[in-house]
Scaffold this active site. Sequence first.
Site, PDB file in Angstrom:
ATOM      1  N   TYR A 152       0.852  -1.205   0.000  1.00  0.00           N
ATOM      2  CA  TYR A 152       0.000   0.000   0.000  1.00  0.00           C
ATOM      3  C   TYR A 152       0.884   1.251   0.000  1.00  0.00           C
ATOM      4  O   TYR A 152       0.657   2.185  -0.781  1.00  0.00           O
ATOM      5  CB  TYR A 152      -0.948  -0.001   1.197  1.00  0.00           C
ATOM      6  CG  TYR A 152      -1.773   1.277   1.268  1.00  0.00           C
ATOM      7  CD1 TYR A 152      -2.753   1.542   0.314  1.00  0.00           C
ATOM      8  CD2 TYR A 152      -1.550   2.229   2.264  1.00  0.00           C
ATOM      9  CE1 TYR A 152      -3.494   2.721   0.358  1.00  0.00           C
ATOM     10  CE2 TYR A 152      -2.284   3.403   2.316  1.00  0.00           C
ATOM     11  CZ  TYR A 152      -3.256   3.650   1.353  1.00  0.00           C
ATOM     12  OH  TYR A 152      -3.977   4.822   1.385  1.00  0.00           O
ATOM     13  N   GLY A 183      -3.295  11.615   6.578  1.00  0.00           N
ATOM     14  CA  GLY A 183      -2.968  10.547   7.534  1.00  0.00           C
ATOM     15  C   GLY A 183      -4.248   9.807   7.854  1.00  0.00           C
ATOM     16  O   GLY A 183      -5.065   9.569   6.961  1.00  0.00           O
TER      17      GLY A 183
END
Length: 251
Positions: A152, A183
Amino acid sequence: MNKVVLITGATSGIGLACARKFAENGDKLILTGRNESRLAEIRDELKAHGTEVLTVAFDVRDREKAREFLEGLPEQWKQIDVLVNNAGLALGLEPEYEGDMNDWDAMIDTNIKGLLTMTRLVVPAMVERGQGHIINIGSVAGDAAYAGGNVYCATKAAVKALSDGLRIDVANTGIRVTNLKPGLVETNFSNIRFHGDTDRAANVYKGIKPLTGDDIADVAVYAANAPAHVQIAEVLILATHQASGSVIVRK
Ligand code: NDP
Ligand code: 8X3
């Protein structure tokens, strides 16, 4: 001026929040994702508030469907001003040497190749007009790998490289390229990552106030509305108690 904004992955999370915020901004929306019934519900919701919306269901991994979709756009929708390349996912959190190869393919095909397909299909018309804006949803995960993030993180590092590369390629036009790097954002992301294990997904956001899709959408709308000579090239958006992909202070 009202813009035509194309958002991939608009059925959930950050993409849906972007749809709602760009709608509030008075823009016209082309919304895509795979979940046709969810797209129809979102279209009805936004139309009820007076937004012009076109929805088309397709998988960004399917290049032919993506091409058909763009070539088949009605004339009044053909001039896309802003492309939000948001569709994406993480699958699993295993060590690289134990990862599921099918999960790797899904992430690479969606987060990198799907984003590239949309860029390749949409940007030429922007270049012809000498204006346009591509907003890629990258991630803090692309800045540095974290435990189990391996593939990822690599896909989001690729989004950073592709954003930077495209910015160079269009620097002689009026086109702007933005890489938004969130985030922790509480969306359906972790449910998908853990294949529907909702308890494990909930733990990701335990003890910290995470970002919301709206927090990211606010920045996307800001970037899209900046004066034409201002290019918001890259933004890292973190929850206050997150310092990096792997430093998260939980209370
Ligand atoms: P969600 O799971 O809530 O939303 C993901 C969206 O992507 C859905 O609308 C889904 O639509 C769409 N999508 C996934 N695969 C495909 C595909 N093959 N073709 C078309 N659409 C697809 O997650 P988020 O909103 O959190 O994620 C959006 C983006 O933000 C992703 O790129 C993710 O990597 C990134 N991101 C997320 C963070 C987070 O903490 N949540 C942080 C940093 C970045 P459908 O199922 O209808 O196809
Ligand atoms: C999503 C945020 O930190 O879970 O890109 O990878 S993180």
